[in-house]
Design a protein around this motif. Structure first.
Motif, short mmCIF file in Angstrom:
data_model
loop_
_atom_site.label_atom_id
_atom_site.label_comp_id
_atom_site.label_asym_id
_atom_site.label_seq_id
_atom_site.Cartn_x
_atom_site.Cartn_y
_atom_site.Cartn_z
N ALA A 26 7.92 27.03 -15.41
CA ALA A 26 8.98 26.81 -14.53
C ALA A 26 8.98 25.32 -14.18
N GLN A 27 10.19 24.92 -13.99
CA GLN A 27 10.46 23.40 -13.93
C GLN A 27 10.99 23.03 -12.49
N LEU A 28 10.53 22.23 -11.80
CA LEU A 28 11.17 21.62 -10.27
C LEU A 28 11.38 20.16 -10.43
N VAL A 29 12.45 19.72 -9.97
CA VAL A 29 13.10 18.37 -9.91
C VAL A 29 13.26 18.04 -8.63
N VAL A 30 12.47 16.87 -8.56
CA VAL A 30 12.29 16.31 -7.00
C VAL A 30 12.83 14.72 -6.92
N ASN A 31 13.52 14.39 -5.93
CA ASN A 31 13.92 13.09 -5.23
C ASN A 31 12.91 12.79 -4.68
N ASN A 34 9.83 6.02 -3.61
CA ASN A 34 8.40 5.29 -3.70
C ASN A 34 7.95 4.19 -2.62
N ARG A 35 6.90 3.36 -2.90
CA ARG A 35 6.46 2.74 -2.05
C ARG A 35 7.66 1.35 -1.59
N GLY A 36 8.16 0.96 -2.74
CA GLY A 36 9.19 -0.14 -2.60
C GLY A 36 10.55 0.28 -2.18
N GLY A 37 10.58 1.54 -1.60
CA GLY A 37 11.89 2.09 -1.11
C GLY A 37 13.00 2.72 -2.34
N ASP A 38 12.59 2.52 -3.74
CA ASP A 38 13.55 2.85 -4.65
C ASP A 38 13.33 4.67 -4.76
N VAL A 39 14.42 5.29 -5.34
CA VAL A 39 14.24 6.86 -5.21
C VAL A 39 14.21 6.95 -6.81
N THR A 40 13.18 7.68 -7.14
CA THR A 40 13.20 8.10 -8.72
C THR A 40 13.25 9.84 -8.66
N THR A 54 3.11 19.49 -16.41
CA THR A 54 3.64 18.13 -16.81
C THR A 54 4.47 17.79 -15.80
N LEU A 55 4.34 16.11 -15.54
CA LEU A 55 5.18 15.69 -14.49
C LEU A 55 5.60 14.25 -15.31
N GLU A 56 7.03 14.14 -14.94
CA GLU A 56 7.63 12.88 -15.72
C GLU A 56 8.43 12.31 -14.89
N PHE A 57 8.74 11.16 -15.03
CA PHE A 57 9.72 10.29 -14.24
C PHE A 57 9.94 8.94 -14.95
N GLN A 58 11.08 8.21 -14.77
CA GLN A 58 11.20 7.01 -15.38
C GLN A 58 11.29 5.93 -14.18
N LYS A 59 10.65 4.67 -14.19
CA LYS A 59 10.66 3.83 -13.08
C LYS A 59 11.94 2.89 -13.47
N LEU A 215 -2.64 -1.93 -16.28
CA LEU A 215 -1.37 -1.09 -16.07
C LEU A 215 -1.62 -0.37 -14.83
N GLU A 216 -0.71 -0.38 -13.97
CA GLU A 216 -0.67 0.61 -12.69
C GLU A 216 0.51 1.77 -12.88
N ILE A 217 -0.04 3.05 -12.60
CA ILE A 217 0.86 3.89 -12.60
C ILE A 217 0.61 4.96 -11.39
N CYS A 218 1.73 4.66 -10.92
CA CYS A 218 1.92 5.60 -9.32
C CYS A 218 2.52 6.90 -9.27
N ILE A 219 2.09 7.91 -9.17
CA ILE A 219 2.66 9.18 -9.03
C ILE A 219 3.06 9.25 -7.35
N GLY A 220 4.40 9.19 -6.99
CA GLY A 220 4.74 8.93 -5.76
C GLY A 220 5.06 10.24 -4.85
N TRP A 221 4.93 11.33 -5.71
CA TRP A 221 4.78 12.62 -5.05
C TRP A 221 4.19 13.83 -5.74
#
Length: 271
Positions: A26-31, A34-40, A54-59, A215-221
């Motif tokens: 099953a897949q969940l898509v979430v808005n 992040n810390r900088g205020g941008d929405v991914t 599997t969690l995936e997003f584009q910075k 290299l920093e990787i942040c998982i925002g949620w």
């Protein structure tokens, strides 16, 4: 049918845990903000048959981040596809993988994840708990041809990373659980890297010399736990039942060896 017991305050969850559902994935898509205020936009896929998430997003800079949790092997894989800077002679993109031990209490199970449904898909989510930043020094390189000893998913996920797939000796020892034969097998799938005392890439002026990259990787949620409420069943018996999830954010700073500084151009801006 479960009903809230008197005196129990129920907070309406942002997402619902469903107790039934068909299929093995099953897949969940979430808005996510992040810390900088941008929405991914995060895409989270649960595969209960393979017992992976599997969690995936584009910075915002175009970097594609993929995190895969292999519950069976207790391994977590972080893959970053980073766009190259053509004016500096870089290729179109490079892929980097970091493999770490996974603690099962850091994320909900693949089964629970597969039953998660969103009530308001357009809502922008903020994590409830900030886990801060973890610093990891990657002192081992992974041989993809032998990587199944660590997790059978590494080879396919990190195929484009090649020699840029890293792990830590301390994680391998933890995965071996004190079994020397298992540890030997895991170590045979890796190679030791240049000691971390190598100069930091941001401190080097030579673009062609080896250095230690960050290299920093942040998982925002992400769903880091289940919430339980108290209620009564059809017979009036008091029971606890799943009524929502706890959400977290966490950053990881990976230190690892690169053969040339031009493979770590983003590290110039770190302070």
């Amino acid at each position: 049918m479960v009903s809230p017991s008197p005196g129990c305050v129920l907070v309406v969850p942002l997402l619902l845990l469903l107790v039934t559902g068909g299929g093995t994935s099953a897949q969940l898509v979430v808005n996510v903000r992040n810390r900088g205020g941008d929405v991914t936009q995060e895409s989270i896929m649960a595969d209960t048959e393979q017992d992976i998430i599997t969690l995936e997003f584009q910075k915002s800079d175009g970097t594609l981040v993929t995190m895969v949790i292999d519950f069976k092997s207790e391994v977590q894989i972080f893959k970053a596809l980073i766009l190259g800077e053509m004016e500096r002679g870089q290729s179109q993109y490079q892929v980097i993988c970091h493999v770490t031990k996974f603690n099962k209490n850091e994320f909900i199970s693949s089964d629970a994840m597969s039953k998660l449904r969103q009530k308001n898909p357009g809502t922008i989510r903020n994590a409830e708990d900030d886990k801060g930043q973890e610093h990891l020094v990657m002192d081992m390189g992974v041989d993809l041809e032998k990587s199944a000893a660590i997790s059978r998913h590494i080879y396919n996920i990190c195929a484009e990373a090649g020699a840029a797939t890293y792990t830590r000796e301390m994680d391998l020892k933890s995965l071996a659980k004190g079994n020397n034969r298992t540890l030997t097998t895991l170590l045979q799938a890796t190679r030791r890297l240049t000691p971390s005392r190598a100069v930091r890439c941001m401190d080097s002026s030579d673009w062609l010399k080896p250095c230690t990259c960050q290299l920093e990787i942040c998982i925002g949620w992400y769903p880091c736990g289940l919430k339980y409420c108290r209620g009564k069943d059809a017979n009036g018996k008091v029971i606890n039942y799943r009524c929502g999830i706890k959400t977290c954010r966490k950053c990881r700073q990976f230190d690892y060896h690169v053969k040339q500084k031009q493979l770590c151009v983003w590290d110039e801006t770190w302070q």
